[in-house]
Write an enzyme that holds these catalytic residues in place. Sequence first.
Site, PDB file in Angstrom:
ATOM      1  CB  CYS A   2      -0.997   0.003   1.182  1.00  0.00           C
ATOM      2  SG  CYS A   2      -1.658  -1.105   1.358  1.00  0.00           S
ATOM      3  NE  ARG A  27       4.404   1.656  -0.956  1.00  0.00           N
ATOM      4  CZ  ARG A  27       5.410   1.569  -0.458  1.00  0.00           C
ATOM      5  NH1 ARG A  27       6.187   2.091  -0.665  1.00  0.00           N
ATOM      6  NH2 ARG A  27       5.268   1.185   0.568  1.00  0.00           N
ATOM      7  CD1 TRP A  74       0.282  -6.064  -1.448  1.00  0.00           C
ATOM      8  CD2 TRP A  74       0.497  -5.773  -4.110  1.00  0.00           C
ATOM      9  NE1 TRP A  74       0.304  -7.318  -2.628  1.00  0.00           N
ATOM     10  CE2 TRP A  74       0.939  -6.804  -3.924  1.00  0.00           C
ATOM     11  CE3 TRP A  74       0.364  -5.323  -5.079  1.00  0.00           C
ATOM     12  CZ2 TRP A  74       1.856  -7.354  -4.567  1.00  0.00           C
ATOM     13  CZ3 TRP A  74       0.879  -5.724  -5.831  1.00  0.00           C
ATOM     14  CH2 TRP A  74       1.507  -6.494  -6.172  1.00  0.00           C
ATOM     15  CG  ASN A 100       1.770   0.115   4.049  1.00  0.00           C
ATOM     16  OD1 ASN A 100       2.094  -1.028   3.869  1.00  0.00           O
ATOM     17  ND2 ASN A 100       3.001   1.184   3.520  1.00  0.00           N
ATOM     18  N   GLY A 101       0.231  -1.513   6.385  1.00  0.00           N
ATOM     19  CA  GLY A 101       0.470  -2.897   7.254  1.00  0.00           C
ATOM     20  C   GLY A 101      -0.508  -3.803   7.464  1.00  0.00           C
ATOM     21  CD  GLU A 481      12.312 -17.607 -17.019  1.00  0.00           C
ATOM     22  OE1 GLU A 481      11.493 -17.800 -18.201  1.00  0.00           O
ATOM     23  OE2 GLU A 481      12.036 -16.542 -17.157  1.00  0.00           O
ATOM     24  CE  LYS A 485      12.247 -13.029 -18.680  1.00  0.00           C
ATOM     25  NZ  LYS A 485      11.225 -13.847 -17.702  1.00  0.00           N
ATOM     26  CD  GLU A 488      10.026 -11.348 -21.013  1.00  0.00           C
ATOM     27  OE1 GLU A 488      10.218 -11.878 -19.897  1.00  0.00           O
ATOM     28  OE2 GLU A 488       9.339 -10.557 -21.102  1.00  0.00           O
ATOM     29  CG  HIS A 504      18.016 -35.605 -33.564  1.00  0.00           C
ATOM     30  ND1 HIS A 504      18.104 -36.849 -34.337  1.00  0.00           N
ATOM     31  CD2 HIS A 504      17.968 -35.531 -31.759  1.00  0.00           C
ATOM     32  CE1 HIS A 504      18.595 -37.776 -32.954  1.00  0.00           C
ATOM     33  NE2 HIS A 504      18.552 -37.186 -31.703  1.00  0.00           N
ATOM     34  CE  LYS A 603       5.094  -7.725 -14.275  1.00  0.00           C
ATOM     35  NZ  LYS A 603       6.418  -8.423 -14.109  1.00  0.00           N
TER      36      LYS A 603
END
Length: 608
Positions: A2, A27, A74, A100-101, A481, A485, A488, A504, A603
């Site tokens: 948050c 955040r 959040w 926040n918390g 992976e 990375k 992209e 092959h 995203k």
Amino acid sequence: MCGIVGYIGKKNAVPILIDGLKKLEYRGYDSSGIAIYSNNHIIIEKSKGRLTNLEEKIENKNFNSHLGIGHTRWATHGEPSDLNAHPHTNTEETIAVIHNGIIENYLELKNFLESECNIKLKSETDTEVIAHLIDYYFEGNLLDAVYKAVHRMEGAYAIGVICKNEPDKLIAVRKDSPLIIGIGENENFIASDIPAILKHTKNILLVENNEFVEITKDTIQIYDNLKRTVDRKPFEVTWDIESAEKEGYEHFTLKEIHEQPRAVLNTLNHNLKNGKINFENLKITKEELQAFDKIYIIGCGTAYNAGLIGKYALKKFAGINAICDIASEFRYNDPLIDEKTLVICISQSGETLDTLQSLRLAKEKGAKILSIVNIVGSSLTRESDYIFYTLGGPEIGVASTKIFTCQLLGFYLISLHFAKLLNKMNDDEISTYINELTTIPNKIESILNNQDQIKKISSMQFNNESIFYMGRNIDMEIAYESSLKLKEISYINSFAIGAGELKHGTIALVKENTFVISFATQENLFDKMVSNIKEIKARGAHVLTVVKESSKNIENLCDEILKIPNTFDIFTPLLSIIPMQLLAYYISVMRGNDVDKPRNLAKSVTVE
Ligand code: F6R
């Protein structure tokens, strides 16, 4: 995570609060809201989703106020919704609170408010109890009421409070969540982070744990826990807004790569109690697990790659043969699912449409769903039977980095837990693996502290038109992976292949100076990899090989050797991916790309 912001002064608080919240967007958040004092009322406006939703809501209302608080939420307690968004108020809406918390004894306080004070809470949040508690203690002095309320609270908090009966005051409190004060002329601010107010002042006061602050437009008084006044000198911020949000890193992607030791540690600590696995939202019983005769793992992109590695962990630890599938394939492939099927969905956002639709398809056919997710309250979490949260915090860079390592960790812990439930491993064996996992954050840190070699390789290869990756078994999955990375964020043509597949067909592509990154971290396959490296070296390839520190010496065979700290073979992906993320990052920067927002990518992919 948050974000909070507050204003008291002569200007209109509304645009200052909205602008401050925008600066805290990095955040991560799922809803937002403001409370202002105007015409002898507290006015609350809040909205689920992006800040633009809140802006649209207030656009034509012409609010004017000298006092207000704002919040980006959040979700932790209760799903993201208009109702659960902050600020929260007491029943008469005379007191508004942002927080926040986490209030750990919130249930106890909620019971107290409901049973002893007959108060009906409107939201599912822990924050709402704070507003009611302050109201309960309010006898004409807001600061006193906040003191009494806060002394009943356990947990972490940065809180901002305004009250209709004291419209010349803003009260703030802090324990274990960030809070700063900005000092202006005829105006003062609170915020969880400096960028939120940097536009208005560079004069900052830090609030320490267990301190209370009473702020008017002209004065700021800090008190300790016993209400003794505290003297604190302000300091002047010397950096600009951009670098503040990124904490000095040039890009969010780099910041997030560097956050991996902490992200992994948080996820680990949260799921261990006295050295043993202790899941909060994944209460699967032995009988439930034994009843499954099939396990699917599904995800997209990086999440799918984490699933590929998870498959090895499930097999090695729990003796489970899972099927791993790309979500967009799974849902159109008539998967064989029934009530004896467990589907493990992996997603950072929890909103990826193909993954969600696969989940729904599986549920329709009676399967149970276990999700590995980062975003609390996301669609995936709402529709799952069991949840493992990756506690990596918000990931802003489009390329997934820190959440990938947390997803891997999730799989390792889940597999070890399943091994215990199915009696495949004894406690000592499980402890050996858990102890090794606890060493991983430091090992990641040591890789991050030695980036010279990766920077040098990046500067030699950034103009390359194609880069290939190869490995065997779990190293092949990390090759996938690593290649994703690179693709992209650098836009370099790249593919990854099981090293045994080279001859092959693909070896036809290898010619003088073709850059190939090979992984040889698995002891039982080391000699096989050596043969594959020889095959491509004979055709002129430039080979970089990733090995463990204890590996046999193959320096004469390769052009470059990149060493990662020793760990069990099954855990090497947690380490070998780190230099590959850095390589992709530096190459992207050197090519002048927009690292955090690569072209054509989003995203959260909520379309097919
Ligand atoms: C790659 C990347 C994407 C995501 C994929 C799934 O770096 O970020 O491949 O992994 O779009 O997204 P989530 O995990 O949100 O379901």
